[in-house]
Design an enzyme around this catalytic site. Sequence first.
Site, short mmCIF file in Angstrom:
data_model
loop_
_atom_site.label_atom_id
_atom_site.label_comp_id
_atom_site.label_asym_id
_atom_site.label_seq_id
_atom_site.Cartn_x
_atom_site.Cartn_y
_atom_site.Cartn_z
N ARG A 111 -7.70 -14.86 16.51
CA ARG A 111 -7.16 -14.05 17.60
C ARG A 111 -7.64 -14.56 18.96
O ARG A 111 -6.92 -14.47 19.95
CB ARG A 111 -7.51 -12.58 17.37
CG ARG A 111 -6.73 -12.01 16.17
CD ARG A 111 -7.20 -10.65 15.75
NE ARG A 111 -6.72 -9.58 16.60
CZ ARG A 111 -5.50 -9.05 16.55
NH1 ARG A 111 -4.60 -9.54 15.71
NH2 ARG A 111 -5.17 -8.05 17.33
N ARG A 130 0.83 -1.20 0.00
CA ARG A 130 0.00 0.00 0.00
C ARG A 130 0.87 1.26 0.00
O ARG A 130 0.92 2.01 0.97
CB ARG A 130 -0.95 -0.05 1.20
CG ARG A 130 -1.94 -1.20 1.07
CD ARG A 130 -2.98 -1.20 2.15
NE ARG A 130 -2.51 -1.72 3.41
CZ ARG A 130 -3.31 -2.25 4.34
NH1 ARG A 130 -4.61 -2.32 4.13
NH2 ARG A 130 -2.82 -2.69 5.48
N GLU A 149 0.59 -10.67 16.33
CA GLU A 149 1.83 -10.11 16.87
C GLU A 149 1.54 -8.99 17.86
O GLU A 149 2.28 -8.80 18.84
CB GLU A 149 2.73 -9.62 15.72
CG GLU A 149 2.45 -8.23 15.18
CD GLU A 149 1.16 -8.11 14.38
OE1 GLU A 149 0.82 -6.98 13.99
OE2 GLU A 149 0.50 -9.14 14.12
N ASP A 150 0.45 -8.25 17.64
CA ASP A 150 0.11 -7.17 18.57
C ASP A 150 -0.40 -7.72 19.90
O ASP A 150 -0.11 -7.17 20.97
CB ASP A 150 -0.93 -6.23 17.95
CG ASP A 150 -2.11 -6.98 17.34
OD1 ASP A 150 -2.09 -8.23 17.31
OD2 ASP A 150 -3.06 -6.31 16.89
N ASP A 163 0.43 0.75 11.23
CA ASP A 163 0.15 -0.01 10.02
C ASP A 163 0.21 0.93 8.83
O ASP A 163 0.13 2.16 8.98
CB ASP A 163 -1.23 -0.65 10.10
CG ASP A 163 -1.23 -1.92 10.95
OD1 ASP A 163 -0.14 -2.35 11.36
OD2 ASP A 163 -2.32 -2.45 11.20
N ASP A 164 0.29 0.35 7.63
CA ASP A 164 0.38 1.20 6.45
C ASP A 164 -0.97 1.76 6.02
O ASP A 164 -1.07 2.46 5.01
CB ASP A 164 1.03 0.45 5.28
CG ASP A 164 0.36 -0.88 4.99
OD1 ASP A 164 -0.68 -1.18 5.61
OD2 ASP A 164 0.88 -1.64 4.14
N ASP A 165 -2.04 1.48 6.80
CA ASP A 165 -3.34 2.09 6.52
C ASP A 165 -3.80 2.97 7.67
O ASP A 165 -4.98 3.31 7.78
CB ASP A 165 -4.39 1.03 6.23
CG ASP A 165 -4.62 0.09 7.42
OD1 ASP A 165 -3.81 0.13 8.37
OD2 ASP A 165 -5.60 -0.67 7.39
N ARG A 191 7.95 -5.79 12.49
CA ARG A 191 7.61 -4.49 13.05
C ARG A 191 8.19 -4.32 14.46
O ARG A 191 8.24 -3.20 14.98
CB ARG A 191 6.10 -4.30 13.09
CG ARG A 191 5.40 -5.09 14.17
CD ARG A 191 3.88 -4.98 14.12
NE ARG A 191 3.43 -3.66 13.76
CZ ARG A 191 2.34 -3.42 13.03
NH1 ARG A 191 1.61 -4.44 12.59
NH2 ARG A 191 1.98 -2.19 12.75
#
Length: 586
Positions: A569, A369, A526-527, A440-442, A424
């Site tokens: 999750r 993105r 991961e978060d 994030d890239d968004d 990250r």
Amino acid sequence: FSNCSPLKSLRIFVHPFDHPFAQALSEHPAATEDAQKACLFISFTNTETPDYPPSWNSLSEPGMNHVLVNLNGEISITPKGKEMIVQAHFQKGAFRSNMDLSLSPDVDSFDNTTWQTRPSIMILKRLNDYVLVVDFLDAHDSKIPQIQCFDDCFTSLLSSSYCLLPPSRTFHTRLLSALRAACIPVVLSTTQPLPFQDLLDWRLASFRFAPSMIPCIPEMLEELDKEDVLELRRRGKVFLARIDDAQALSKSLVAALFERVQISLELFPEVKSNLIVPNGENTNTTFTSPRIQSRTGKYKYTSNNLYSRVRWNSGRDLAYSPRSLHDAPPMPGDAAMYEGTRENIIGPIRLGLTRDAEQFTVIILAYNRDEGVKNIIDTLRDCPHLNKVLIVWGNLERRPNGAWPEIHVPVEFILAERDSLLSRFVPYHRIETDAVVSMDDDAGLGQQELIFAFRMWRENRDRIVGFAERLHRINKGQVYYERIFTCQYSMVLTSFAIFHKEFLYEFTYNQHPSILEHIDANFNCEDIAMNFLISHLTRRPPLKILKKESKRNGSKKGLSVRPDHETKRSECIRLFAQIYGYNPLL
């Protein structure tokens, strides 16, 4: 210790021996294969007559700068010179508290599957409240049942809440068994040495009584609140992780030697950044904003004084000296008044009166993105307190496209080693600030919200501070991950959050391998793992910052729109809690 210089990093030479602990020590970052570079020498024995190495008499007195590890719990050895003794059992009066270490060095190598057999700390009521763990059964009037334990009796102790441990030759074997079974140790001796007792505060994980108090112990322990019982068990898990296997014990032993000789370990290694440029173009070289670097490595010497006990007792990694610490204290409230403390506090935009001015680094994990990332960079233009923007590029098949915005600070592209969400949380050497803003890239953001979050983080450096909250919910005896937009939350997503750089080191070097493997295998969670880690180490919840308005940067939606996203999750939370032995989320 005359052969050790406090101006150099600690170096140890490990004499070869066929045992997992010897192998783990030889692989420790402080180990060297060149005996001429070592200041401490570690040798091993399993007999009463050790084979002393050639280096034994190399200094002014025999045994000086040497550590002798006795791997045989059936025997007890005494020093022949100035050596330090590490063994499970000492003859009466032979233990030297300022020299020797009392623990069980005969442990196996780390097993990545051990957590599958270990109990949770959460079953409050067990079949037996108390059990007396002894070498030999003995007729006695006490109502406390006995269990005979020669070797590892972990399975036999799973049904007991408190394990009463009288001193004997096998004490440390029984202590390990109790901790592995999440059975709170009750040491029936006022003199029995405990593992690393000058560094681990065993009052947080056990009790110690004189043997004459056995009749009173059940009634005394009945007064404990459930919160105290669970915290004793939790801390027991932390302490067990220091001595449970050869790799863990090697870290603890070398860290203890570092404390004894006052010579620092090497700083946490940073990962070299593989810098790339978009389509071969060199961009963003005209930045003009002044930049402030955090004082990396400033805790190299105070880490064994001000912060040592906290690090040992909280579960942080001990293999290296910290480059930065999230719990470094602020200065007093009038620091801005005095010469020597005020110079870096007062500035054009104040961030408070008790800490020096600092900045933050934005890290964006990107893949395809490009336009969304460009929008984020544009939004960050002229943002106060911004030090640098690092774009971790996860697409190994192509480079970033086109021209990229030039702003007032450097914008650097780091090519990830592999396509992984773990990229990250890598402690890249290009990160020069304590404050790390993960995006994030968004991500949609406003500058004022980011600055406010940064101010809140400066006052809560032991927490994840962010905007998108999530909750773990209990329903019909099962844990679920949920997006419930109420005042309740136990996680803050790292899609837009601030945390301390120290946690990048801890995540990379101290997170359980099974968790890292699960994240890579499922490309998710991961978060959640970072929230687990920070809450486990600090026992502090995340801090949510309310966004005044919801913004998007024009990017397409990402992984969270997958139909099985929340199911996966939920599975992560359950798995991670099993690995940790409890759910640390608060």
